[in-house]
Design an enzyme around this catalytic site. Structure first.
Site, PDB file in Angstrom:
ATOM      1  N   HIS A 198      -1.274   8.751  -6.243  1.00  0.00           N
ATOM      2  CA  HIS A 198      -2.063   7.651  -6.784  1.00  0.00           C
ATOM      3  C   HIS A 198      -3.319   8.159  -7.488  1.00  0.00           C
ATOM      4  O   HIS A 198      -4.224   7.392  -7.799  1.00  0.00           O
ATOM      5  CB  HIS A 198      -2.423   6.654  -5.671  1.00  0.00           C
ATOM      6  CG  HIS A 198      -1.340   5.640  -5.488  1.00  0.00           C
ATOM      7  ND1 HIS A 198      -0.653   5.497  -4.316  1.00  0.00           N
ATOM      8  CD2 HIS A 198      -0.811   4.743  -6.339  1.00  0.00           C
ATOM      9  CE1 HIS A 198       0.261   4.543  -4.462  1.00  0.00           C
ATOM     10  NE2 HIS A 198       0.170   4.073  -5.671  1.00  0.00           N
ATOM     11  N   ASP A 245      -9.264  -0.555  -0.348  1.00  0.00           N
ATOM     12  CA  ASP A 245      -8.820  -1.885  -0.797  1.00  0.00           C
ATOM     13  C   ASP A 245      -7.302  -1.985  -0.810  1.00  0.00           C
ATOM     14  O   ASP A 245      -6.738  -3.042  -0.553  1.00  0.00           O
ATOM     15  CB  ASP A 245      -9.315  -2.155  -2.226  1.00  0.00           C
ATOM     16  CG  ASP A 245     -10.812  -2.298  -2.284  1.00  0.00           C
ATOM     17  OD1 ASP A 245     -11.414  -2.609  -1.250  1.00  0.00           O
ATOM     18  OD2 ASP A 245     -11.381  -2.080  -3.367  1.00  0.00           O
ATOM     19  N   GLU A 267     -18.292  -6.591  -0.893  1.00  0.00           N
ATOM     20  CA  GLU A 267     -17.974  -5.965  -2.178  1.00  0.00           C
ATOM     21  C   GLU A 267     -18.569  -6.810  -3.293  1.00  0.00           C
ATOM     22  O   GLU A 267     -19.269  -7.804  -3.022  1.00  0.00           O
ATOM     23  CB  GLU A 267     -16.459  -5.814  -2.377  1.00  0.00           C
ATOM     24  CG  GLU A 267     -15.866  -4.662  -1.581  1.00  0.00           C
ATOM     25  CD  GLU A 267     -14.573  -4.091  -2.141  1.00  0.00           C
ATOM     26  OE1 GLU A 267     -14.118  -4.557  -3.202  1.00  0.00           O
ATOM     27  OE2 GLU A 267     -14.013  -3.170  -1.507  1.00  0.00           O
TER      28      GLU A 267
HETATM   29  P1  FAD Z   1      -2.539  11.921  -4.038  1.00  0.00           P
HETATM   30  O1  FAD Z   1      -2.926  11.320  -5.334  1.00  0.00           O
HETATM   31  O2  FAD Z   1      -1.126  12.269  -3.880  1.00  0.00           O
HETATM   32  O3  FAD Z   1      -3.431  13.208  -3.744  1.00  0.00           O
HETATM   33  C1  FAD Z   1      -4.816  13.210  -4.008  1.00  0.00           C
HETATM   34  C2  FAD Z   1      -5.427  14.577  -3.710  1.00  0.00           C
HETATM   35  O4  FAD Z   1      -5.349  14.827  -2.325  1.00  0.00           O
HETATM   36  C3  FAD Z   1      -4.695  15.739  -4.384  1.00  0.00           C
HETATM   37  O5  FAD Z   1      -5.624  16.729  -4.687  1.00  0.00           O
HETATM   38  C4  FAD Z   1      -3.743  16.204  -3.316  1.00  0.00           C
HETATM   39  O6  FAD Z   1      -3.396  17.545  -3.476  1.00  0.00           O
HETATM   40  C5  FAD Z   1      -4.551  15.958  -2.060  1.00  0.00           C
HETATM   41  N1  FAD Z   1      -3.726  15.627  -0.899  1.00  0.00           N
HETATM   42  C6  FAD Z   1      -2.767  14.692  -0.805  1.00  0.00           C
HETATM   43  N2  FAD Z   1      -2.268  14.676   0.435  1.00  0.00           N
HETATM   44  C7  FAD Z   1      -2.929  15.622   1.130  1.00  0.00           C
HETATM   45  C8  FAD Z   1      -2.870  16.098   2.467  1.00  0.00           C
HETATM   46  N3  FAD Z   1      -2.031  15.597   3.342  1.00  0.00           N
HETATM   47  N4  FAD Z   1      -3.708  17.098   2.819  1.00  0.00           N
HETATM   48  C9  FAD Z   1      -4.596  17.629   1.947  1.00  0.00           C
HETATM   49  N5  FAD Z   1      -4.672  17.230   0.666  1.00  0.00           N
HETATM   50  C10 FAD Z   1      -3.865  16.229   0.272  1.00  0.00           C
HETATM   51  N6  FAD Z   1      -9.586   4.966  -3.022  1.00  0.00           N
HETATM   52  C11 FAD Z   1     -10.534   4.492  -2.196  1.00  0.00           C
HETATM   53  O7  FAD Z   1     -11.279   5.257  -1.604  1.00  0.00           O
HETATM   54  N7  FAD Z   1     -10.665   3.143  -1.994  1.00  0.00           N
HETATM   55  C12 FAD Z   1      -9.851   2.239  -2.568  1.00  0.00           C
HETATM   56  O8  FAD Z   1      -9.997   1.053  -2.350  1.00  0.00           O
HETATM   57  C13 FAD Z   1      -8.827   2.712  -3.430  1.00  0.00           C
HETATM   58  N8  FAD Z   1      -7.974   1.866  -4.017  1.00  0.00           N
HETATM   59  C14 FAD Z   1      -6.990   2.344  -4.814  1.00  0.00           C
HETATM   60  C15 FAD Z   1      -6.098   1.452  -5.404  1.00  0.00           C
HETATM   61  C16 FAD Z   1      -5.089   1.912  -6.203  1.00  0.00           C
HETATM   62  C17 FAD Z   1      -4.139   0.929  -6.822  1.00  0.00           C
HETATM   63  C18 FAD Z   1      -4.978   3.295  -6.466  1.00  0.00           C
HETATM   64  C19 FAD Z   1      -3.912   3.798  -7.379  1.00  0.00           C
HETATM   65  C20 FAD Z   1      -5.859   4.191  -5.910  1.00  0.00           C
HETATM   66  C21 FAD Z   1      -6.885   3.732  -5.088  1.00  0.00           C
HETATM   67  N9  FAD Z   1      -7.791   4.599  -4.490  1.00  0.00           N
HETATM   68  C22 FAD Z   1      -8.748   4.112  -3.651  1.00  0.00           C
HETATM   69  C23 FAD Z   1      -7.795   6.030  -4.823  1.00  0.00           C
HETATM   70  C24 FAD Z   1      -7.060   6.835  -3.768  1.00  0.00           C
HETATM   71  O9  FAD Z   1      -7.868   7.008  -2.625  1.00  0.00           O
HETATM   72  C25 FAD Z   1      -6.739   8.204  -4.338  1.00  0.00           C
HETATM   73  O10 FAD Z   1      -5.824   8.057  -5.369  1.00  0.00           O
HETATM   74  C26 FAD Z   1      -6.236   9.159  -3.293  1.00  0.00           C
HETATM   75  O11 FAD Z   1      -5.936  10.335  -3.957  1.00  0.00           O
HETATM   76  C27 FAD Z   1      -5.079   8.680  -2.442  1.00  0.00           C
HETATM   77  O12 FAD Z   1      -3.889   8.663  -3.122  1.00  0.00           O
HETATM   78  P2  FAD Z   1      -2.611   9.450  -2.571  1.00  0.00           P
HETATM   79  O13 FAD Z   1      -2.460   9.284  -1.122  1.00  0.00           O
HETATM   80  O14 FAD Z   1      -1.494   9.017  -3.439  1.00  0.00           O
HETATM   81  O15 FAD Z   1      -2.998  10.976  -2.861  1.00  0.00           O
END
Ligand code: FAD
Length: 528
Positions: free
Chosen positions: A107, A172, A288
């Protein structure tokens, strides 16, 4: 003469072919050489290492749909040991180190979970079974949950609710992984009172860049613990986190109030978050705010009834720009009879536009999972899988009025391209732990401002330009913003971002990932 000419053009064509071959050899970085492939295929993880184009293509995109980086392979681990095997091999035995990136749901916006020519670890393949959510209790911690790094927050919620408890700090959107949000911070309207998600972790299991599997907490391997939280995936892969839980409420009083005056809006928001004790009855549970314009009305109208929407739209037409404070007070059987009175007292002296306060009473799960409803709507309209040129900033409280004038009034309104939600809400600095890697402004209160743009495939650059203009405005006017979910390209920018934390960040990298294998997509230590 004609023959000479023919010879010359043949030579030219051969030269061009040779040059393009040479160029393609130079450009095609092949860290995973044939011999490396063979070695990898001799490892016990060979059958879960996927090199087919379907797998690598799927791991080359993210939610942003702006960056595309193709990995050489995708690991689909079935247990943390599979990840240890991969990282330990890359660290100890590979003559040419290759990069490795944990991928939650991807994400991210700017390729942060990608590993160009390296190996992407598809965390979701760990599934829910082996490392799901286990709810436990101890005298010292009360209720807590042991949760797999690949778990989605929605799954954590569902599992903990079976025990009448739930995490206290949220994002969120709940279809994000625990490892992914802990690598950033994990923020939402609860942050002002409970801190970000990284402030609600007791312990983690982490696989470092040296292939070591370590448990860390404030008492055990504390350097690793604090580095990993907000550490952008640079120091290790989180395979388990121990999360703080509280009693789960049953329902939520959910209120929105509209403002036409920015100063009234911020005075009220700051007053609301000034009551932030965890056990303080007169504190809200969630605060918020957002920016309402005609242009982004698709992102905010659904909360309001059809008749209210008409009133709202005419108010927007009158003022062009409105500000909305959104608050929530949670309750259960015990507080059911007192919640209305409590809320009335909390909201009684606010300066919103009279008659523009709207209230709903919803189930706790529906409140927490509110963005899912919007997601499904956008998916049905084909508007979810589109580019997302987002910009998220932390803005110091002392400059938020200047930000309003310079950015909201003079850039956003004038450019008239902003689509999607624009969030703006304050947080308390003392709910963040400075020992962690996450970076925030150096003021007691700061605002998060999120431009959550959706664009077309052809015009995302226009939004990107607006984001750059916002950043330039802040730089030129000395507004010391910090990017949340940061995206930089040069070491100088990263040094500025981390400020006084940069040295510790570098030292932790040298200690836990000395060969700089992990999370290259963040482009902190692996520049192009
Ligand atoms: P990824 O995008 O897959 O990874 C993000 C980073 O973390 C990369 O560098 C990856 O290598 C690393 N990573 C992933 N998993 C691990 C692990 N297990 N150990 C160590 N490193 C790891 N963020 C907020 O704080 N608040 C919000 O309300 C919020 N709302 C969102 C709403 C939407 C629709 C979207 C798309 C994103 C939102 N986000 C929000 C952002 C979100 O926190 C980040 O995108 C975050 O990266 C989590 O996504 P992911 O789990 O898919 O991680």
């Amino acid at each position: 003469m004609a023959q000479n000419h023919l010879m010359a053009s043949r030579c030219m064509i051969i030269l061009l072919i040779m040059m393009s071959l040479l160029l393609s050899m130079v450009c095609q970085s092949k860290p995973l050489t044939d011999s490396l492939y063979h070695k990898l295929l001799s490892l016990p993880i060979a059958d879960i290492l996927h090199v087919d184009s379907e797998s690598t293509r799927a791991a080359s995109v993210d939610f942003g749909l702006i960056v595309r980086e193709i990995p050489a392979a995708v690991l689909r681990p079935s247990c943390p040991k599979d990840i240890v095997t991969l990282v330990a091999f890359a660290y100890n035995e590979s003559s040419i180190p290759f990069t490795i990136s944990a991928r939650g749901c991807s994400h991210s916006i700017q390729g942060q979970a990608m590993a160009p020519d390296g190996v992407v670890v598809d965390m979701m393949s760990l599934g829910n079974k082996r490392r799901g959510t286990t709810v436990l209790w101890s005298w010292s911690l009360g209720h807590y949950a042991d949760v797999g790094g690949q778990q989605l927050w929605i799954d954590v919620l569902e599992e903990t609710l079976k025990h009448g408890v739930a995490p206290v700090s949220w994002t969120d959107y709940l279809y994000l992984t625990v490892g992914g949000t802990l690598s950033n911070a994990g923020i939402s309207g609860e942050t002002f009172r409970y801190g970000p998600q990284i402030s609600n972790v007791y312990e983690m299991d982490v696989i470092t860049g040296t292939g070591d599997f370590l448990t860390c907490s404030p008492d055990k391997n504390p350097e690793l613990f604090y580095s990993v939280l907000g550490g952008l995936g640079q120091f290790g892969i989180i395979t388990r986190a121990r999360i703080a839980l509280g009693q789960a409420p049953k329902r939520v009083k959910w209120v929105r109030m509209l403002y036409s005056d920015f100063s009234d809006f911020t005075i009220d928001q700051e007053s609301l978050i000034s009551h932030h004790g965890r056990d303080q009855d007169e504190a809200l549970d969630y605060v918020e705010g957002s920016l309402l314009m005609h242009r982004n009305s698709d992102s905010w109208t659904s909360f309001f009834s059809l008749s209210d929407r008409l009133r709202l739209m005419s108010l927007v037409t009158e003022h062009e720009l409105l500000y909305c404070i959104e608050v929530a007070k949670f309750y259960d059987g015990r507080t059911q009879t007192t919640v209305d009175k409590a809320l009335e007292i909390i909201l009684k002296d606010l300066s919103h536009v009279p008659e523009f306060m709207f209230e709903k009473d919803v189930a706790y799960v529906d409140f927490l999972n509110r963005v899912r409803v919007e997601e499904l709507k956008l998916r049905r309209q084909g508007l979810w899988n589109v580019p997302h040129p987002w910009l998220n900033l932390f803005v110091p409280k002392s400059r938020i009025a200047d930000f309003n004038t310079g950015v909201f009034n003079n850039i956003v309104l004038k450019k008239n391209i902003t689509t999607g939600l624009v969030l703006i809400y304050p947080m308390n600095n003392d709910k963040w732990d400075d020992r962690m890697s996450a970076v925030i402004p150096d003021e007691d209160v700061f605002y998060t401002v999120g431009f959550l743009h959706s664009s077309g495939f052809e015009d995302w650059q226009e939004f990107d330009l607006q984001n750059k203009e916002v950043l330039l405005f802040c730089e030129n006017n000395g507004i010391k913003v910090k990017q949340y979910l940061p995206n930089y390209n040069t070491e100088r920018e990263w040094m500025e971002h981390f400020g006084s934390k940069w040295r510790t960040f570098q030292e932790s990298k040298a200690q836990f990932d000395p060969k700089m294998l992990l999370s290259p997509g963040q482009r902190i230590f692996n520049h192009n």
